[in-house]
Scaffold this active site. Structure first.
Site, PDB file in Angstrom:
ATOM      1  N   ASP B  85      69.411 -37.057   2.010  1.00 27.26           N
ATOM      2  CA  ASP B  85      68.363 -37.041   0.684  1.00 27.26           C
ATOM      3  C   ASP B  85      67.366 -35.658   2.135  1.00 27.26           C
ATOM      4  O   ASP B  85      66.880 -34.581   1.325  1.00 27.26           O
ATOM      5  CB  ASP B  85      66.804 -38.041   1.059  1.00 27.26           C
ATOM      6  N   GLU B 116      63.786 -36.523  -4.337  1.00 27.01           N
ATOM      7  CA  GLU B 116      64.632 -36.696  -3.491  1.00 27.01           C
ATOM      8  C   GLU B 116      63.437 -36.405  -1.762  1.00 27.01           C
ATOM      9  O   GLU B 116      63.724 -36.949  -0.840  1.00 27.01           O
ATOM     10  CB  GLU B 116      66.095 -35.870  -3.699  1.00 27.01           C
ATOM     11  N   TYR B 123      62.008 -41.965   4.391  1.00 28.93           N
ATOM     12  CA  TYR B 123      61.784 -42.771   5.287  1.00 28.93           C
ATOM     13  C   TYR B 123      61.639 -42.403   6.528  1.00 28.93           C
ATOM     14  O   TYR B 123      61.435 -43.349   7.814  1.00 28.93           O
ATOM     15  CB  TYR B 123      63.568 -41.939   5.735  1.00 28.93           C
ATOM     16  N   GLU B 205      75.609 -39.833  -5.508  1.00 30.72           N
ATOM     17  CA  GLU B 205      74.884 -40.264  -5.799  1.00 30.72           C
ATOM     18  C   GLU B 205      75.221 -41.888  -6.421  1.00 30.72           C
ATOM     19  O   GLU B 205      74.821 -43.214  -6.394  1.00 30.72           O
ATOM     20  CB  GLU B 205      74.225 -39.724  -7.403  1.00 30.72           C
ATOM     21  N   ASP B 238      65.312 -44.147  -8.672  1.00 23.80           N
ATOM     22  CA  ASP B 238      65.495 -42.390  -8.675  1.00 23.80           C
ATOM     23  C   ASP B 238      66.647 -42.388  -8.848  1.00 23.80           C
ATOM     24  O   ASP B 238      67.455 -41.578  -9.847  1.00 23.80           O
ATOM     25  CB  ASP B 238      64.803 -42.161  -7.666  1.00 23.80           C
ATOM     26  N   GLU B 239      67.885 -42.278  -8.114  1.00 22.05           N
ATOM     27  CA  GLU B 239      68.819 -42.270  -8.088  1.00 22.05           C
ATOM     28  C   GLU B 239      70.054 -42.742  -9.298  1.00 22.05           C
ATOM     29  O   GLU B 239      70.573 -41.818  -9.049  1.00 22.05           O
ATOM     30  CB  GLU B 239      69.993 -42.946  -6.861  1.00 22.05           C
TER      31      GLU B 239
END
Lengths: 115, 376
Positions: B85, B116, B123, B205, B238-239
Site C-alpha cells: 500500500d 490506498e 496498518y 491486486e 476496496d481492493e
C-alpha cells in the site's frame, strides 16, 4: 397482483408463486438441471452444491462470473465489473427465461455437486 | 510535450483517448466518455471508512498469547501489506496522472490512490495497538531481504513507466543514456510500458493482496485477531473495486476502440502479462515458505496457501479472458468467501443507501378518498 384462480384449481393455488425458470448447468460430460427455489442465481447455484466464488454480491467485483450459453437474465442495476462476451454475474441478476450456464472449471472440478 | 497542470489549449475533451491525448484541463464530470470510471468513483466514495472506527482492543491480548511463529506470520504479513500500500498509495498518481487524458479517469486514479492511503494508515493503527515499539516493524520493511525482493518486483514496472514518461515529457522521442542503460523513448514504447504496468498492478491486486488476506482471515477463523480481520475486510472490499478498475483499463485498451495502436500493443504484450501472473504466483509461494518457516498455523500452511495462489491466479487470468496457468482445482480455502463477503461489512445506517435516508423520495400522490374516514 396474482391472477385469479382457474376453475378446478386447489384452494390457495392462486397465491403460490409461479415456478422460477429452470437452470441447466453444462458439465464436462453431462448436464445438471434444476428449478431454483430462490430467485438469486448465485444462491440457487450454491444451494445445489456449485461452490461459485463470490465477494461483493453487488456486481462490482466480478468474482462469481459464469458463462451464459442460452437464455436471458435481467439486472436491477447494471454491474460495474468487467464482463467478457457471454459472461453474467449471478450475484446480482435474475433469470428472465430458462438458462443454460457454463461454470468455471475449478467449480465443476470439485465434484461436490449432485450429478 | 511537457506536462501542464492546466492545459491552456482548447480541445474536444470527450474525444480524447484514455491516455496519451491532451493533458486534462478542466475537471468536469457533466459528461463522460467512459461512465464506468465515474461509477467506480461513486462506489469508492460510498465505501469511505477510517481505521479508528474499528475496535482493536481484543487484538492486543490475542497477539501477546500467540506463539512466536504465529506472531512472525502476523507481523510479516502486515509488513508486506504496508509495502504494497506504500507503493499503491503514491504510484498510480505519480506514474499515471501525467499520461491521462480524460477527467473521469484522472479522478478515478486519484480516488483509488487515496483509498490506498487509508489502508496504509490502518496498518499503523494495527501495529501501534499490538507492539510497544511500532518503529521497529516499519524499519524492518526496508532491511528485510524477503520483503525488499518483493518491493523490487512490485515497483519495477511503475519505475520504468515513470522514467520513460519523464524523458518523453521533458526531452521528447529519442535515445537516452540513463544509469548505464540505453533507453529508446517513443510513444509506442511508452504505451507498451503503460500496458505492462497496468498488468503488474492487476497482478498485485489479484494475487499478492489475497495471500495476505488469507492469513489474516485464518487467524480470525480461530477467533484470534478479529479486529484486524475487520479492517482487512474493509481493505478487501476496496481492493475488489480497484481490481475491477484495472480489469476495465486492460480490456478497454486491448479492444482498441479508444486507441487502435493499443490493441496491437496489448495483443503483443499478452505473453508478458501471463508471465507476470506466473512470476507473481511463484514469488507468493516463496513468500508462503518464508511465512511458515518456523511452523504452520491451524487451518493454513505453506502448501494450502500455495494451492490458493494457483487458484486465484487462474481465476483472475480467466477474468481477463486468458488461459489458466495450472490445471483447474477447487478453491482450497472455501471459508475465504464468507470473510471476503462485503455484504457482511458492518456500516453505519446513515452511510448506506437505505430508503429511509433517501432525500426527496416522498410520494406526493395522495388519493383524497383515503382521508374520508377522518373527522376533525
Amino acid at each position: 397482483m396474482q391472477p385469479a384462480a382457474k376453475a378446478g384449481e386447489q384452494p390457495g393455488a392462486a397465491t403460490s408463486r409461479p415456478p422460477l425458470p429452470a437452470i441447466t448447468v453444462a458439465l464436462p460430460a453431462s448436464r445438471y438441471c434444476f428449478v431454483p427455489r430462490q430467485p438469486n442465481l448465485l444462491d440457487a447455484l450454491r444451494s445445489e452444491g456449485f461452490d461459485l466464488p463470490f465477494q461483493c454480491r453487488a456486481g462490482y467485483c466480478g468474482r462469481c462470473r459464469v458463462q451464459l450459453c442460452q437464455g436471458e437474465v435481467r439486472y436491477r442495476q447494471q454491474p460495474l465489473a468487467w464482463l467478457n462476451p457471454g459472461e453474467i454475474l449471478p450475484c446480482c441478476c435474475t433469470a428472465s427465461s430458462d438458462l443454460t450456464l457454463q461454470l468455471p472449471e475449478a467449480v465443476v472440478a470439485t465434484g461436490s455437486w449432485r450429478d | 510535450m511537457t506536462y501542464q497542470c492546466f492545459n491552456q489549449r482548447a480541445f474536444a475533451t470527450f474525444k480524447q483517448p484514455l491516455f496519451f491525448g491532451e493533458h486534462v484541463n478542466v475537471s468536469r464530470y457533466d459528461r463522460q466518455k467512459y461512465p464506468i470510471f465515474e461509477q467506480l468513483i461513486e462506489k469508492q466514495l460510498s465505501f469511505f471508512w477510517r481505521p479508528e472506527e474499528v475496535d482493536l482492543s481484543g487484538d492486543r491480548a490475542d497477539f501477546a498469547q500467540l506463539p512466536a511463529h504465529e506472531q512472525h506470520i502476523f507481523i510479516s504479513n502486515l509488513k508486506y501489506q504496508t509495502l504494497l500500500d506504500s507503493i499503491q498509495g503514491r504510484s498510480p498518481n505519480v506514474a499515471l496522472l501525467p499520461l491521462v487524458s480524460l477527467p473521469e479517469l484522472e479522478t478515478w486514479i486519484e480516488t483509488w490512490a487515496f483509498s490506498e492511503t487509508i489502508h496504509s494508515r490502518s496498518y499503523t493503527h494495527i501495529i501501534r495497538n499490538i507492539i510497544p515499539e511500532p518503529g521497529a516493524v516499519f524499519d524492518d520493511i526496508i532491511n528485510n531481504p524477503a520483503i525488499v525482493e518483493r518491493a523490487v518486483s512490485v515497483s519495477a514496472d511503475y519505475d520504468r513507466l515513470i522514467l520513460l514518461g519523464q524523458l518523453y515529457s521533458s526531452q521528447g522521442e529519442g535515445f537516452y543514456q540513463v544509469a548505464g542503460e540505453r533507453l529508446e523513448v517513443n510513444l509506442s514504447a511508452l504505451k507498451r510500458q503503460l500496458y505492462l504496468t497496468l498488468a503488474s498492478v492487476n497482478v498485485l491486486e489479484a494475487i499478492r493482496f489475497y495471500v495476505s488476506f488469507a492469513c489474516s482471515f485464518a487467524f480470525a477463523e480461530r477467533g484470534k485477531m478479529e479486529g484486524n480481520a475487520k479492517i482487512i475486510k474493509l481493505i478487501a472490499r476496496d481492493e475488489a473495486l480497484h481490481l475491477t478498475g484495472t480489469q476495465h483499463l486492460l480490456k478497454l485498451l486491448a479492444k482498441g476502440d479508444d486507441d487502435p495502436e493499443m490493441a496491437i500493443i496489448a495483443k503483443a504484450c499478452e505473453p508478458e502479462l501471463i508471465a507476470r501472473f506466473a512470476q507473481a504466483a511463484e514469488q507468493e509461494k516463496a513468500w508462503a515458505s518464508y511465512l511458515f518457516r518456523d511452523g504452520s498455523m491451524i487451518g493454513l500452511n505453506r502448501d494450502i496457501l500455495s494451492q490458493y495462489v494457483d487458484y486465484i491466479s487462474n481465476h483472475n487470468l480467466q477474468a481477463l479472458g486468458l488461459p489458466p496457468l495450472t490445471p483447474a482445482r477447487p478453491n482450497p480455502l472455501p471459508w475465504m468467501d464468507s470473510w471476503l463477503n462485503s455484504d457482511h461489512v458492518q456500516v453505519a445506517p446513515q452511510e448506506v443507501e437505505v430508503s429511509s435516508y433517501l432525500v426527496g423520495a416522498i410520494d406526493a400522490d395522495v388519493n383524497l378518498a383515503e382521508l374520508e374516514a377522518f373527522e376533525l
